[in-house]
Scaffold this active site. Structure first.
Site, PDB file in Angstrom:
ATOM      1  CG  LEU A   1       4.278   7.591  18.151  1.00  0.00           C
ATOM      2  CD1 LEU A   1       5.032   8.849  17.720  1.00  0.00           C
ATOM      3  CD2 LEU A   1       3.785   7.748  19.589  1.00  0.00           C
TER       4      LEU A   1
ATOM      5  CG  LEU B   1       5.876   0.271  18.323  1.00  0.00           C
ATOM      6  CD1 LEU B   1       5.827  -1.235  18.476  1.00  0.00           C
ATOM      7  CD2 LEU B   1       5.320   0.953  19.555  1.00  0.00           C
TER       8      LEU B   1
ATOM      9  CG  ASP C   1      -3.904  -0.294   4.051  1.00  0.00           C
ATOM     10  OD1 ASP C   1      -4.431  -1.382   3.744  1.00  0.00           O
ATOM     11  OD2 ASP C   1      -2.750  -0.200   4.521  1.00  0.00           O
TER      12      ASP C   1
ATOM     13  CG  ASP D   1      -5.247  -8.345   5.171  1.00  0.00           C
ATOM     14  OD1 ASP D   1      -5.020  -9.455   4.669  1.00  0.00           O
ATOM     15  OD2 ASP D   1      -4.529  -7.349   4.976  1.00  0.00           O
TER      16      ASP D   1
ATOM     17  CD  GLU E   1       6.085  -8.457  13.492  1.00  0.00           C
ATOM     18  OE1 GLU E   1       7.057  -8.906  14.122  1.00  0.00           O
ATOM     19  OE2 GLU E   1       5.992  -8.498  12.262  1.00  0.00           O
TER      20      GLU E   1
ATOM     21  CD  GLN F   1      -2.898  -1.248   0.333  1.00  0.00           C
ATOM     22  OE1 GLN F   1      -3.538  -0.237   0.056  1.00  0.00           O
ATOM     23  NE2 GLN F   1      -3.135  -2.414  -0.253  1.00  0.00           N
TER      24      GLN F   1
ATOM     25  CG  ASP G   1      -1.423  -3.583   8.598  1.00  0.00           C
ATOM     26  OD1 ASP G   1      -2.229  -2.853   8.001  1.00  0.00           O
ATOM     27  OD2 ASP G   1      -0.935  -4.599   8.095  1.00  0.00           O
TER      28      ASP G   1
END
Length: 454
Positions: free
Chosen positions: A263, A265, A184, A327, A332, A150, A362
């Site tokens: 923001l 990480l 998106d 989706d 993580e 995207q 996401d």
């Protein structure tokens, strides 16, 4: 000699076939960002557990789906003082008392929030200041993100903070075909963050709305890579898997482009990328095992601990069902942290420095079709029938407000409001009741001790 040649040829052909098979598996099930990330660990499930061709059997029967819908429609929820107090607290966290704070101090505060189990504290009293700074801090540099499918823009803000900007692609009332199709949705990213706050699921990095002037805040500070994708003074197409001049993004008549600002990480965190057990095949006519095996959760429990990992995944499935995001193919965790939270984030890969530079939320495939409630998103809950009591209790509180009113109240002062149509807001309420109905179904079939197992 001829026999030896044939044997060698046969062995070589077998090796090539095996290599092709492995390559096909990795390419098909992995996304473009994970292919180039040697610093993270990618857990690959056995091929036989991923997909089965031409299966028509459903793990959750149509009768169960109908029973859950009926329970949801008949559900009666009462607004409590606790729910009103919670909403007031979350709204107060968005208040901005100061606007002249040094941005670098704001970024330091936000980075200090990140722990093994959360990226947002339970009492985020300075959240409003962080969101305000994200939406107004001066842009010193704008670049393309060359990874992923995207269009995204990397921005360097004053104070040394890098953020991700996802531009508007659709009007609010645009209906996206398919449960994970389309580009998106920036507005979905913003709303999803606040829904996660309402549910106290604090593993979603902070996201804010923003309007960027395409000339003074993008083109004038653009890198050569981004500048080369501008078609004129108003439009650019970026650099990504699906980016092309025929699918450019353009500013409005006043020269502004709205979007979501994420923001990122801190780059110091080492992450481990894991395939989601309930990953889809993304192929028509090819079912994942979880779609056809009602006992799939038993197989997952042999590999994934109930606490905290599986319960985190079930919490995530509840959030995804509410926002309509089907989706979720990877997640993580913090590497080498046994009790790490499941982080619903993605990566940005820097091709030049050969490292992961940043991480971002996401939830881009959310709020695509308000009239479609994809119950398969809830399969982790329905198949396992385990869930945190705190999650259910929190959902009961906000569902009674109802959830749509809570979202409206929290975001009523947002510069881009309305972020959702009336239909999408109503869908939040329908889905909230269906999650609670799914929990009731589990309680009826499995019992209290199983559902709220410790």
């Amino acid at each position: 000699m001829r026999l030896k040649t044939r044997i060698v040829s046969t062995l070589l052909l077998c090796c090539l076939s095996l290599a092709s098979f492995v390559l096909y598996f990795v390419v098909f099930f992995d996304d473009s960002e994970s292919k180039q990330t040697p610093k993270t660990t990618l857990i690959i499930l056995p091929f036989s557990e991923i997909r089965i061709k031409n299966q028509t059997k459903k793990a959750i029967s149509a009768d169960i789906v109908s029973r859950i819908a009926s329970k949801a429609d008949a559900m009666s929820l009462n607004v409590s003082q606790e729910a009103l107090s919670l909403l007031s607290k979350l709204k107060s966290e968005l208040r901005v008392d100061q606007t002249d704070v040094d941005p670098s101090r704001v970024w330091t505060v936000a980075q200090s929030w990140v722990t093994a189990r959360a990226v947002l504290p339970e009492n985020a009293t300075l959240l409003g200041l962080v969101l305000s700074t994200l939406s107004r801090a001066r842009v010193s540099r704008a670049d393309v993100s060359r990874s992923g499918t995207q269009l995204k823009v990397l921005l360097d803000l004053e104070g040394g903070q890098r953020v991700l900007f996802k531009p508007k692609r659709y009007s609010r009332d645009f209906i996206v075909d398919g449960i994970y199709g389309g580009a998106d949705r920036h507005n979905g990213e913003i709303v999803a963050f606040h829904v996660s706050r309402l549910l106290s699921l604090r593993s979603a990095p902070v996201v804010s709305s923003r309007r960027l002037h395409i000339d003074s805040e993008l083109r004038s500070v653009a890198t050569p890579g981004l500048s080369s994708t501008f078609l004129n003074d108003s439009c650019f197409y970026g650099d990504c898997h699906f980016c092309s001049p025929s699918d450019a993004v353009c500013c409005d008549s006043s020269g502004y482009l709205e979007g979501s600002v994420h923001l990122l990480l801190p780059a110091k965190f080492k992450l481990q990328r894991v395939r989601h057990p309930w990953q889809r095949t993304y192929r028509s006519g090819v079912s994942a095992l979880w779609e056809t095996d009602a006992e799939f959760c038993d197989k997952v429990l042999k590999r994934v601990a109930l606490r905290p990992r599986l319960l985190d995944l079930i919490d995530a499935s509840i959030l995804d069902f509410l926002i309509g995001n089907a989706d979720r193919h990877h997640y993580e965790v913090f590497k080498d942290v046994p009790n790490s939270a499941v982080l619903l984030i993605g990566k940005i890969w820097n091709l030049f420095s050969n490292r992961i530079i940043d991480l971002f939320l996401d939830n881009g495939k959310s709020f695509g079709n308000p009239d479609f409630h994809e119950l398969s998103i809830l399969y982790p809950l329905l198949q396992c029938c385990h869930v945190r009591r705190s999650t259910v209790a929190r959902l009961r509180l906000v569902a009674a407000l109802p959830l749509s009113h809570a979202v409206q109240y929290l975001l009523s002062d947002d510069a881009l409001w309305p972020l959702l149509t009336r239909e999408h807001l109503s869908a939040l309420d329908v889905r909230a009741r269906r999650v609670l109905a799914a929990v009731e179904f589990c309680l009826e079939t499995k019992g209290f001790r199983h559902v709220f197992a410790k």
